[in-house]
Design a protein around this motif. Structure first.
Motif, PDB file in Angstrom:
ATOM      1  N   VAL A   1       0.835  -1.202   0.000  1.00  0.00           N
ATOM      2  CA  VAL A   1       0.000   0.000   0.000  1.00  0.00           C
ATOM      3  C   VAL A   1       0.871   1.254   0.000  1.00  0.00           C
ATOM      4  O   VAL A   1       0.606   2.215  -0.735  1.00  0.00           O
TER       5      VAL A   1
ATOM      6  N   ARG B   1      -4.530  -4.547  -6.709  1.00  0.00           N
ATOM      7  CA  ARG B   1      -5.507  -5.633  -6.588  1.00  0.00           C
ATOM      8  C   ARG B   1      -6.605  -5.425  -7.643  1.00  0.00           C
ATOM      9  O   ARG B   1      -6.611  -4.449  -8.387  1.00  0.00           O
TER      10      ARG B   1
ATOM     11  N   ALA C   1      -9.759  -4.494  -7.436  1.00  0.00           N
ATOM     12  CA  ALA C   1     -10.496  -3.233  -7.343  1.00  0.00           C
ATOM     13  C   ALA C   1      -9.627  -2.065  -7.794  1.00  0.00           C
ATOM     14  O   ALA C   1     -10.096  -1.147  -8.473  1.00  0.00           O
ATOM     15  N   GLY C   2      -8.345  -2.094  -7.430  1.00  0.00           N
ATOM     16  CA  GLY C   2      -7.432  -1.031  -7.826  1.00  0.00           C
ATOM     17  C   GLY C   2      -7.220  -1.004  -9.327  1.00  0.00           C
ATOM     18  O   GLY C   2      -7.118   0.074  -9.926  1.00  0.00           O
TER      19      GLY C   2
ATOM     20  N   ALA D   1     -10.161   0.625 -10.840  1.00  0.00           N
ATOM     21  CA  ALA D   1     -10.080   2.068 -10.635  1.00  0.00           C
ATOM     22  C   ALA D   1      -9.055   2.688 -11.580  1.00  0.00           C
ATOM     23  O   ALA D   1      -9.247   3.808 -12.071  1.00  0.00           O
TER      24      ALA D   1
ATOM     25  N   ARG E   1      -6.135   7.060  -3.613  1.00  0.00           N
ATOM     26  CA  ARG E   1      -7.116   6.398  -2.742  1.00  0.00           C
ATOM     27  C   ARG E   1      -7.877   5.331  -3.507  1.00  0.00           C
ATOM     28  O   ARG E   1      -8.125   4.236  -3.002  1.00  0.00           O
ATOM     29  N   ASP E   2      -8.250   5.641  -4.745  1.00  0.00           N
ATOM     30  CA  ASP E   2      -9.001   4.669  -5.541  1.00  0.00           C
ATOM     31  C   ASP E   2      -8.133   3.467  -5.888  1.00  0.00           C
ATOM     32  O   ASP E   2      -8.606   2.330  -5.874  1.00  0.00           O
TER      33      ASP E   2
ATOM     34  N   VAL F   1      -5.586   2.242  -4.245  1.00  0.00           N
ATOM     35  CA  VAL F   1      -5.347   1.428  -3.029  1.00  0.00           C
ATOM     36  C   VAL F   1      -6.576   0.595  -2.711  1.00  0.00           C
ATOM     37  O   VAL F   1      -6.464  -0.589  -2.338  1.00  0.00           O
ATOM     38  N   ASP F   2      -7.755   1.189  -2.854  1.00  0.00           N
ATOM     39  CA  ASP F   2      -8.993   0.461  -2.539  1.00  0.00           C
ATOM     40  C   ASP F   2      -9.247  -0.656  -3.547  1.00  0.00           C
ATOM     41  O   ASP F   2      -9.899  -1.644  -3.237  1.00  0.00           O
TER      42      ASP F   2
END
Length: 410
Positions: free
Chosen positions: A346, A365, A367-368, A371, A406-407, A409-410
């Motif tokens: 991260v 990941r 989700a990342g 994004a 932020r996006d 990382v999420d």
């Protein structure tokens, strides 16, 4: 270096690190940050771990004196040698920051650097930097630093406009930072940086352009430009809360950043980190790149932070407590944390996305990655590097870097 310290587990009295932190250390670059916590006056926006003579009076006795501070810091350099062991490991970068390091005698800074040279050795092309306030140096001081091994210097200019400097409580006069660049060049410094701040209450676009033009006219090969962050507890925050000066909004910060990019690029400067520009790769600040790439560094001084092999720790804040611990033969560490592999992944995304080379998409990941594809289609990431496997911010992406990261990382 912000004044607030995080929580963490205790640091052993001898400062010993887990064996895992030292495994393979000889193959990793090592830097030193030396914190000098003294200032002549406190700037209204400053939230760093710094102290004026008045603030120290009666709280630390002789241990907190800046007259013997170099001796105390040398003790921590020697502690670092014991903790890091005997594997051959030359130091790649040294950065003396503060506070105002140049409130110490030039010979003290040279002696601190000499301790690192004696205990570890310096790489032949080591980058050796000190920060300096413009009013705290003169040609003789700069010549002593250069002769002692310093080859890079960073002057706090902040603004070329007197009314902006007044809001920031900066004590130097306009024009003095530019003169310092000439004096540093005459002393033989290879690389010179000017630090600028934009978004100060009462600053106009024309004020900011004048500051950029003045900085460029001085001839540095590196410029740092930071948006003013108003930290709670500072004098400036209290003035804004009382309505004495207006708060600058994010749109103004974005406009000022665009002005900086346009002006600096036209003068031959390339961005290599969101807030930093250099005229060449040689002009980049290698020490800061150690931070941004998660390398190893030892931070010596009150409140200084260190990182070695996935272990991060921080020293006690007060100069008196810091000196007292070392005088007793103990580590001045206040706390530490051992980072997990996920923590380090991260942090790599958080920091490396700010760099011109970007962050490998392989670190993201599912989700990342999703994004990142949206950021690409929104024009926040560059297409060519993305196709080659890296997320690199566009100019618009730099304006929204915090949201993008932020996006990812999420």
């Amino acid at each position: 270096m912000p004044s607030a310290l995080p929580d963490g587990e205790p640091v052993p009295a001898d400062g010993a690190l887990p064996a895992s932190a030292l495994a393979g250390a000889a193959g990793r670059p090592l830097g030193f940050y030396l914190h000098v916590p003294y200032c002549a006056t406190r700037c209204g926006y400053c939230d760093f771990n710094t102290y004026t003579a008045t603030e120290l009076r009666g709280t630390g006795g002789v241990l907190a004196s800046r007259d013997n501070y170099a001796d105390t810091l040398v003790d921590e350099v020697r502690l670092a040698r014991k903790v890091l062991g005997d594997d051959p490991r030359e130091v790649r970068t040294v950065f003396v920051g503060g506070g105002t390091p140049t409130l110490l005698a030039a010979g003290d800074l040279v002696r601190m650097l000499g301790a690192i040279r004696d205990e570890f050795g310096l790489a032949p092309d080591a980058e050796i930097t000190t920060e300096a306030n413009p009013e705290s140096v003169d040609p003789a001081y700069l010549a002593t630093l250069r002769e002692g091994g310093f080859n890079r210097i960073s002057f706090g200019m902040q603004s070329a406009k007197q009314h902006v400097l007044k809001i920031l409580d900066r004590t130097h006069t306009p024009g003095r930072p530019e003169a310092c660049v000439a004096e540093a060049r005459a002393a033989g410094f290879d690389h010179v940086n000017l630090d600028l701040i934009y978004g100060t209450p009462g600053e106009s676009d024309d004020d900011w352009r004048a500051s950029l033009d003045a900085a460029l006219g001085a001839g540095p090969d590196h410029v740092s430009a930071y948006a003013l962050i108003v930290e709670e507890g500072t004098r400036l925050a209290r003035r804004i809360r009382r309505g004495e000066v207006p708060m600058t909004d994010d749109d103004v910060h974005a406009d000022r950043y665009l002005i900086a990019e346009e002006t600096l690029a036209a003068a031959g400067f390339d961005w290599y980190e969101v807030s930093n520009w250099a005229t060449s790769d040689a002009g980049r600040c290698l020490h800061n790149e150690l931070y941004w790439r998660g390398a190893d560094w030892w931070g010596a001084g009150p409140g200084a932070h260190s990182h070695v092999g996935g272990v991060r720790w921080w020293n006690v804040k007060h100069p008196g407590a810091y000196a007292g611990a070392l005088a007793a033969g103990k580590s001045p560490g206040a706390g530490r944390e051992i980072l997990t592999e996920e923590d380090r992944r991260v942090e790599r995304i958080l920091l490396e996305l700010r760099l011109r080379e970007g962050v490998p998409l392989s670190l993201l990941r599912e989700a990342g990655l999703g994004a990142s594809r949206r950021a690409l289609s929104d024009g926040l990431l560059e297409e060519g590097p993305y196709e080659a496997g890296s997320a690199v911010l566009t100019l618009r992406g730099r304006l929204l870097a915090d949201a993008v990261v932020r996006d990812l990382v999420d």
